[in-house]
Write a protein that holds these residues in place. Structure first.
Motif, mmCIF file in Angstrom:
data_model
loop_
_atom_site.group_PDB
_atom_site.id
_atom_site.type_symbol
_atom_site.label_atom_id
_atom_site.label_comp_id
_atom_site.label_asym_id
_atom_site.label_seq_id
_atom_site.Cartn_x
_atom_site.Cartn_y
_atom_site.Cartn_z
ATOM 1 N N SER A 56 0.811 -1.231 0.000
ATOM 2 C CA SER A 56 0.000 0.000 0.000
ATOM 3 C C SER A 56 0.841 1.277 0.000
ATOM 4 O O SER A 56 0.511 2.256 0.683
ATOM 5 C CB SER A 56 -0.967 0.011 1.194
ATOM 6 N N ILE A 57 1.922 1.277 -0.743
ATOM 7 C CA ILE A 57 2.724 2.497 -0.892
ATOM 8 C C ILE A 57 1.878 3.564 -1.585
ATOM 9 O O ILE A 57 1.133 3.272 -2.526
ATOM 10 C CB ILE A 57 3.991 2.214 -1.720
ATOM 11 N N ASP A 58 1.981 4.798 -1.133
ATOM 12 C CA ASP A 58 1.282 5.912 -1.787
ATOM 13 C C ASP A 58 2.063 6.267 -3.055
ATOM 14 O O ASP A 58 2.896 7.175 -3.063
ATOM 15 C CB ASP A 58 1.186 7.114 -0.849
ATOM 16 N N ILE A 59 1.785 5.537 -4.119
ATOM 17 C CA ILE A 59 2.555 5.667 -5.355
ATOM 18 C C ILE A 59 2.396 7.043 -5.998
ATOM 19 O O ILE A 59 3.397 7.665 -6.384
ATOM 20 C CB ILE A 59 2.183 4.528 -6.325
ATOM 21 N N ALA A 74 10.436 11.253 -1.505
ATOM 22 C CA ALA A 74 9.767 10.137 -2.181
ATOM 23 C C ALA A 74 10.174 8.817 -1.552
ATOM 24 O O ALA A 74 9.337 7.930 -1.330
ATOM 25 C CB ALA A 74 10.122 10.154 -3.668
ATOM 26 N N ALA A 75 11.457 8.686 -1.244
ATOM 27 C CA ALA A 75 11.940 7.456 -0.624
ATOM 28 C C ALA A 75 11.320 7.246 0.752
ATOM 29 O O ALA A 75 10.974 6.111 1.124
ATOM 30 C CB ALA A 75 13.460 7.489 -0.521
ATOM 31 N N ARG A 76 11.158 8.317 1.526
ATOM 32 C CA ARG A 76 10.516 8.188 2.832
ATOM 33 C C ARG A 76 9.077 7.706 2.677
ATOM 34 O O ARG A 76 8.595 6.884 3.459
ATOM 35 C CB ARG A 76 10.549 9.521 3.586
ATOM 36 N N THR A 77 8.384 8.206 1.681
ATOM 37 C CA THR A 77 7.018 7.756 1.418
ATOM 38 C C THR A 77 6.993 6.260 1.145
ATOM 39 O O THR A 77 6.101 5.543 1.602
ATOM 40 C CB THR A 77 6.428 8.525 0.217
ATOM 41 N N ASP A 80 8.242 4.185 4.464
ATOM 42 C CA ASP A 80 7.250 4.171 5.546
ATOM 43 C C ASP A 80 6.352 2.936 5.460
ATOM 44 O O ASP A 80 5.889 2.416 6.480
ATOM 45 C CB ASP A 80 6.389 5.436 5.494
ATOM 46 N N GLN A 81 6.117 2.472 4.249
ATOM 47 C CA GLN A 81 5.278 1.299 4.036
ATOM 48 C C GLN A 81 6.077 0.033 3.752
ATOM 49 O O GLN A 81 5.637 -1.069 4.061
ATOM 50 C CB GLN A 81 4.311 1.550 2.869
ATOM 51 N N ASN A 82 7.228 0.197 3.125
ATOM 52 C CA ASN A 82 8.013 -0.954 2.663
ATOM 53 C C ASN A 82 9.488 -0.659 2.857
ATOM 54 O O ASN A 82 10.124 -0.035 2.014
ATOM 55 C CB ASN A 82 7.702 -1.243 1.194
ATOM 56 N N VAL A 423 7.140 -8.787 2.870
ATOM 57 C CA VAL A 423 7.414 -7.533 3.581
ATOM 58 C C VAL A 423 6.150 -7.028 4.270
ATOM 59 O O VAL A 423 6.176 -6.628 5.446
ATOM 60 C CB VAL A 423 7.964 -6.467 2.612
ATOM 61 N N ALA A 424 5.034 -7.047 3.557
ATOM 62 C CA ALA A 424 3.773 -6.578 4.137
ATOM 63 C C ALA A 424 3.383 -7.416 5.351
ATOM 64 O O ALA A 424 2.948 -6.878 6.383
ATOM 65 C CB ALA A 424 2.672 -6.627 3.081
ATOM 66 N N GLU A 425 3.558 -8.738 5.250
ATOM 67 C CA GLU A 425 3.191 -9.608 6.363
ATOM 68 C C GLU A 425 4.107 -9.394 7.568
ATOM 69 O O GLU A 425 3.654 -9.410 8.717
ATOM 70 C CB GLU A 425 3.221 -11.068 5.908
ATOM 71 N N GLY A 426 5.397 -9.199 7.316
ATOM 72 C CA GLY A 426 6.322 -8.933 8.411
ATOM 73 C C GLY A 426 6.026 -7.615 9.098
ATOM 74 O O GLY A 426 6.023 -7.531 10.335
#
Length: 438
Positions: A56-59, A74-77, A80-82, A423-426
């Motif tokens: 769910s990255i804010d692409i 952009a990298a922080r965005t 933050d999710q991945n 990654v999302a599950e972790g």
């Protein structure tokens, strides 16, 4: 023209050819190229690409930040999710996730190059001397994370950021899991997996313990007694056996082992490869093994899959990538027998129908090396865990049937076996562990 040396041999190609063959599949964008590519984004409201991203990255947000000349933001965005956004930018099947649903793809057949833009932004921030995240105040709680692959690393980083102390265990002598040992070399060059691991550990509060295997001196019971919570991300260490005559001939090898060996070989000219290679399977491991066999200098490489093209686990993009490298794709072909005197000389394949039943038509291919990529399975699951379809059963929060034990990644039931899903599950399990410890 001289024929290639028969059998399995090293040094089929010279150093220069090997270096070119295993160079970056997608060379990185420079700042100008990134801004031009970012300008193609419509910055959609309720963007379908964001919905399609397992983390769910804010692409639209990170692409807008690139377009405005702030790649660090952009990298922080992304992170933050991945937190493994750098590797995911390299290996994620964007063609079947975010880019497949991009409005530009739907309207024009040419999506915004989301994966390459993500790589550009994350590379910029990771090149900085300091880690972008700091730890919260120490909670005094300790968590054992077993498995230093994508799910384990994502969980460990998020837990450390929350102020918990993390002990990170892995059976191998280095961390990274699938990212280090299971991905095609041309997708992750310049030892990126280890560079990303070193960068991630800069958060602090994570103590790696390598060479520690669950079930071999490390028990779940002892971890439960010593730590406040346990997260299992042990992957799928077992491989399904090819149950046909000749499976034990010299020259038959597990594709996972082949890829891991290749990834750890510094001088690829020393890695033996067959002249005629057959890969059995239809997933990403099969594709990676087939393409890399060709890149190592195999003259003839065939990927045989028992179902149709549409049924393949590997995406059409990956299938086309293999074909573009000269790999022959053979569908509705199931292994019948591997033949030879002590070593592989040929493989017999049954033609299959829609129900995978042999039609009576048999194809024989000359071969001196066969790689098996027919799936992996969980090995050595601790007692007390609920197992279904050879995976650990978890709820939506990652909780297992044992109190205080969570699981995620390939070893857990549900979801796709992708780096980004792991990654999302972790990450999500870490958030639930934090709530439980708080």
């Amino acid at each position: 023209m001289a024929r290639m040396q028969p059998g399995i041999a090293a040094g089929r190609l010279g150093a220069e050819a090997l270096s070119e063959n295993f160079s970056d599949l997608h060379p990185p964008l420079d700042a100008h190229e990134a801004r031009v590519a970012a300008d193609r984004c419509y910055f959609c409201h309720d963007a379908p690409c964001m919905v399609a991203c397992p983390t769910s990255i804010d692409i639209p947000m990170f692409i807008r930040q690139i377009a405005t000349g702030t790649p660090e933001a952009a990298a922080r965005t992304i992170f933050d999710q991945n937190i493994l956004g750098g590797m995911c930018a390299r290996v994620c099947p964007t063609e079947t996730l975010c880019e497949e649903v991009c409005v530009r793809e739907v309207a024009e057949g040419k999506p915004v190059i989301i994966g390459q833009l993500q790589r550009y932004a994350t590379d910029v921030l990771m090149a900085k001397a300091t880690h972008p995240y700091t730890r919260a105040a120490a909670t005094g709680k300790t968590v054992a994370v077993v498995g230093a692959g994508p799910a384990g690393l994502a969980a460990a980083h998020r837990l450390a950021m929350k102020g918990h102390d993390v002990a990170l265990f892995d059976a191998r002598q280095k961390g990274g899991g699938l990212n280090e040992f299971g991905i095609a070399s041309y997708k992750s060059t310049n030892d990126f997996a280890q560079a990303e691991l070193d960068w991630l550990l800069k958060i602090g509060g994570i103590t790696p313990h390598y060479g520690k295997k669950l079930g071999a001196g490390l028990t779940l019971e002892s971890l439960q007694a010593e730590y406040d919570a346990v997260f299992l991300s042990i992957g799928l260490a077992g491989v399904n056996a090819l149950a046909v005559p000749g499976h034990d001939l010299d020259g038959v090898q597990d594709a996972v082992e082949f890829i891991a060996t290749l990834r750890q070989t510094k001088d690829l000219s020393t890695l033996p490869i067959g002249r005629r290679v057959v890969v059995i399977g239809g997933g990403m491991t099969a594709i990676d093994a087939a393409v890399q066999a060709k890149l190592l200098g195999a003259e003839d490489v065939t990927l045989a899959y028992r179902r149709t093209r549409e049924d393949m686990g590997a995406s059409r993009y990956e299938q086309d990538l293999a074909a573009s490298h000269g790999v022959n794709l053979l569908f509705n072909a199931a292994p019948r027998a591997i033949t030879g005197s002590n070593k592989v000389e040929a493989i017999e394949l049954d033609r299959t129908d829609a129900k995978l039943k042999p039609t009576g038509e048999v194809t024989t291919l000359a071969a001196d090396q066969v790689f098996c990529a027919i799936g992996q399975t969980l090995l050595g699951a601790p007692e007390g865990l609920e197992i279904e379809r050879r995976k650990i059963v978890t709820d939506t929060r990652g909780r297992t049937s044992l109190a205080g034990v969570w699981a995620g990644g390939d070893c857990a039931l549900g979801g796709e076996d992708l780096t980004v899903t792991a990654v999302a599950e972790g990450r999500d399990a870490a958030e639930d562990i934090h709530r439980a410890l708080s």
